[in-house]
Write a protein that holds these residues in place. Sequence first.
Motif, PDB file in Angstrom:
ATOM      1  N   ASP A   1       0.772  -1.105  -0.208  1.00 24.46           N
ATOM      2  CA  ASP A   1      -0.035   0.077   0.043  1.00 24.46           C
ATOM      3  C   ASP A   1       0.894   1.172   0.080  1.00 24.46           C
ATOM      4  O   ASP A   1       0.489   2.476  -0.492  1.00 24.46           O
ATOM      5  N   LEU A   2       2.026   1.221   0.801  1.00 23.32           N
ATOM      6  CA  LEU A   2       2.670   2.588   0.958  1.00 23.32           C
ATOM      7  C   LEU A   2       3.356   2.846  -0.452  1.00 23.32           C
ATOM      8  O   LEU A   2       3.831   3.980  -0.575  1.00 23.32           O
ATOM      9  N   ALA A   3       3.453   1.963  -1.591  1.00 31.15           N
ATOM     10  CA  ALA A   3       4.135   2.183  -2.723  1.00 31.15           C
ATOM     11  C   ALA A   3       3.298   3.289  -3.483  1.00 31.15           C
ATOM     12  O   ALA A   3       4.025   4.341  -4.249  1.00 31.15           O
ATOM     13  N   SER A   4       1.818   3.817  -3.138  1.00 32.48           N
ATOM     14  CA  SER A   4       1.301   4.824  -3.641  1.00 32.48           C
ATOM     15  C   SER A   4       0.999   5.996  -2.471  1.00 32.48           C
ATOM     16  O   SER A   4       0.199   6.726  -2.858  1.00 32.48           O
ATOM     17  N   TRP A   5       1.859   5.956  -1.677  1.00 29.88           N
ATOM     18  CA  TRP A   5       1.753   7.095  -0.589  1.00 29.88           C
ATOM     19  C   TRP A   5       2.991   7.644  -0.356  1.00 29.88           C
ATOM     20  O   TRP A   5       3.913   6.989  -0.280  1.00 29.88           O
ATOM     21  N   THR A   6       2.763   9.007  -0.022  1.00 31.78           N
ATOM     22  CA  THR A   6       3.863  10.013   0.338  1.00 31.78           C
ATOM     23  C   THR A   6       3.623  10.440   1.827  1.00 31.78           C
ATOM     24  O   THR A   6       2.559  10.055   2.550  1.00 31.78           O
ATOM     25  N   PRO A   7       4.648  10.658   2.451  1.00 28.70           N
ATOM     26  CA  PRO A   7       4.723  11.213   3.845  1.00 28.70           C
ATOM     27  C   PRO A   7       3.844  12.137   3.891  1.00 28.70           C
ATOM     28  O   PRO A   7       2.854  12.290   5.226  1.00 28.70           O
ATOM     29  N   GLU A   8       3.463  13.027   3.299  1.00 26.98           N
ATOM     30  CA  GLU A   8       2.670  14.444   3.437  1.00 26.98           C
ATOM     31  C   GLU A   8       1.226  13.717   3.021  1.00 26.98           C
ATOM     32  O   GLU A   8       0.343  14.385   3.918  1.00 26.98           O
ATOM     33  N   GLY A   9       0.948  12.954   2.226  1.00 25.37           N
ATOM     34  CA  GLY A   9      -0.335  12.457   2.013  1.00 25.37           C
ATOM     35  C   GLY A   9      -0.823  11.494   3.174  1.00 25.37           C
ATOM     36  O   GLY A   9      -1.942  11.499   3.657  1.00 25.37           O
ATOM     37  N   LEU A  10       0.179  10.875   3.745  1.00 22.31           N
ATOM     38  CA  LEU A  10      -0.005   9.899   4.874  1.00 22.31           C
ATOM     39  C   LEU A  10      -0.508  10.928   6.186  1.00 22.31           C
ATOM     40  O   LEU A  10      -1.232  10.645   7.033  1.00 22.31           O
ATOM     41  N   ALA A  11       0.281  12.028   6.217  1.00 20.14           N
ATOM     42  CA  ALA A  11      -0.012  12.814   7.425  1.00 20.14           C
ATOM     43  C   ALA A  11      -1.291  13.606   7.120  1.00 20.14           C
ATOM     44  O   ALA A  11      -2.337  13.992   8.219  1.00 20.14           O
ATOM     45  N   THR A  12      -1.725  13.974   6.033  1.00 14.96           N
ATOM     46  CA  THR A  12      -2.977  14.624   5.747  1.00 14.96           C
ATOM     47  C   THR A  12      -4.259  13.532   6.063  1.00 14.96           C
ATOM     48  O   THR A  12      -5.413  13.936   6.762  1.00 14.96           O
ATOM     49  N   ALA A  13      -3.914  12.198   5.664  1.00 15.96           N
ATOM     50  CA  ALA A  13      -5.078  11.291   5.917  1.00 15.96           C
ATOM     51  C   ALA A  13      -5.172  10.830   7.350  1.00 15.96           C
ATOM     52  O   ALA A  13      -6.359  11.057   7.862  1.00 15.96           O
ATOM     53  N   ILE A  14      -3.997  10.767   8.312  1.00 22.31           N
ATOM     54  CA  ILE A  14      -4.185  10.660   9.678  1.00 22.31           C
ATOM     55  C   ILE A  14      -4.837  11.781  10.387  1.00 22.31           C
ATOM     56  O   ILE A  14      -5.722  11.707  11.033  1.00 22.31           O
ATOM     57  N   THR A  15      -4.603  12.978   9.945  1.00 18.60           N
ATOM     58  CA  THR A  15      -5.197  14.338  10.446  1.00 18.60           C
ATOM     59  C   THR A  15      -6.555  14.347  10.257  1.00 18.60           C
ATOM     60  O   THR A  15      -7.359  14.250  11.254  1.00 18.60           O
TER      61      THR A  15
END
Length: 334
Positions: free
Chosen positions: A287-301
């Motif tokens: 799954d992480l292959a299509s995620w960036t740190p910034e995108g993950l931070a936005t999703a978690i928030t």
Amino acid sequence: MAAPRSSARGKTPGLAWDEATLAPVVLVHGAEGLLVDRAVERLVGLAREVDPETEKTTVQAALYQSGMLSVLTSPSLFAEPRIVVVESVEATTDALMTDVIAYLSAPADDVFLVLEHRGGVRGKKMLDAIRASGAPVVTCDPIKKDAEKVAFAAAEFKRGGRRATAGAVRALVEAVGSDLRELASSCSQLMADSEKTIDETAVSRYYGGRVEATGFRVADAAIAGDAGQAVALLRHALDTGADPVPVVAALAMKLRTLAKVAGMRGRGGSASDMGLAPWQVDRARKDLASWTPEGLATAITATAQADAEVKGAGRDPVFAVERAVLTVARSAGR
């Protein structure tokens, strides 16, 4: 006698429920009610294997009065063995604590005393005394992690002499894994109604609607970046009675798994170091292959905000969870 081992969660060492062994005094301790019940049933069964005439007596700790233990464990007219089960020791009276502590120094012959304590601090002095006496302790801690639930379900099928595929076990946990009793019941149902190897098709036959529209399926679609599928599954789940709270919880759990695995990149950590099953780590890496740190931070928030709103901080829980699902799906690949 089975050797003591640490519980799955690494807390107080003790015996698992299926390792419970007879002794003059046995403590069954933990908040997982199903496992407590099973441990007690096992002990009663073991006592009756020794002697089918074993008499079982049940006492409610909250109703205990001074001297009752002495009466229950005193020699009987025909000297038949007995097993005395004291239920709900977390609600113990002072009299029970006093009598049990005194009893530990000289347990009665031909009597098995089982004390079940389902959590909390009440009775700590008595629990400490039982442990110090060397009496067996059966640990029944709650099973909360997905990996533990998968292991539990797999063990249920193995105990039943049936083979279940890894995919079937995972699908079943995703469908009914929120409650251990329901998960155990579902395993029994599948074993009773399926003659062959239990696979994902068998699970789908009985729990298809739930498997396809649980919070985990919604989360999977959102994390894959498929906003349309995620929202469609979410609306179907809500229309069939799902509550927004567990849906958000599933989304949060999936995102936490991604964050854990992303944080371990380059460090060489194992799945157990992260409290995850190997298959969860493998899936997260894909799954992480299509995620960036910034995108993950936005999703978690966004998910954290939805969690607060569905638990009372917002006016419209349905809107809150749908907004979070869309935000997560749109954050994938950014």
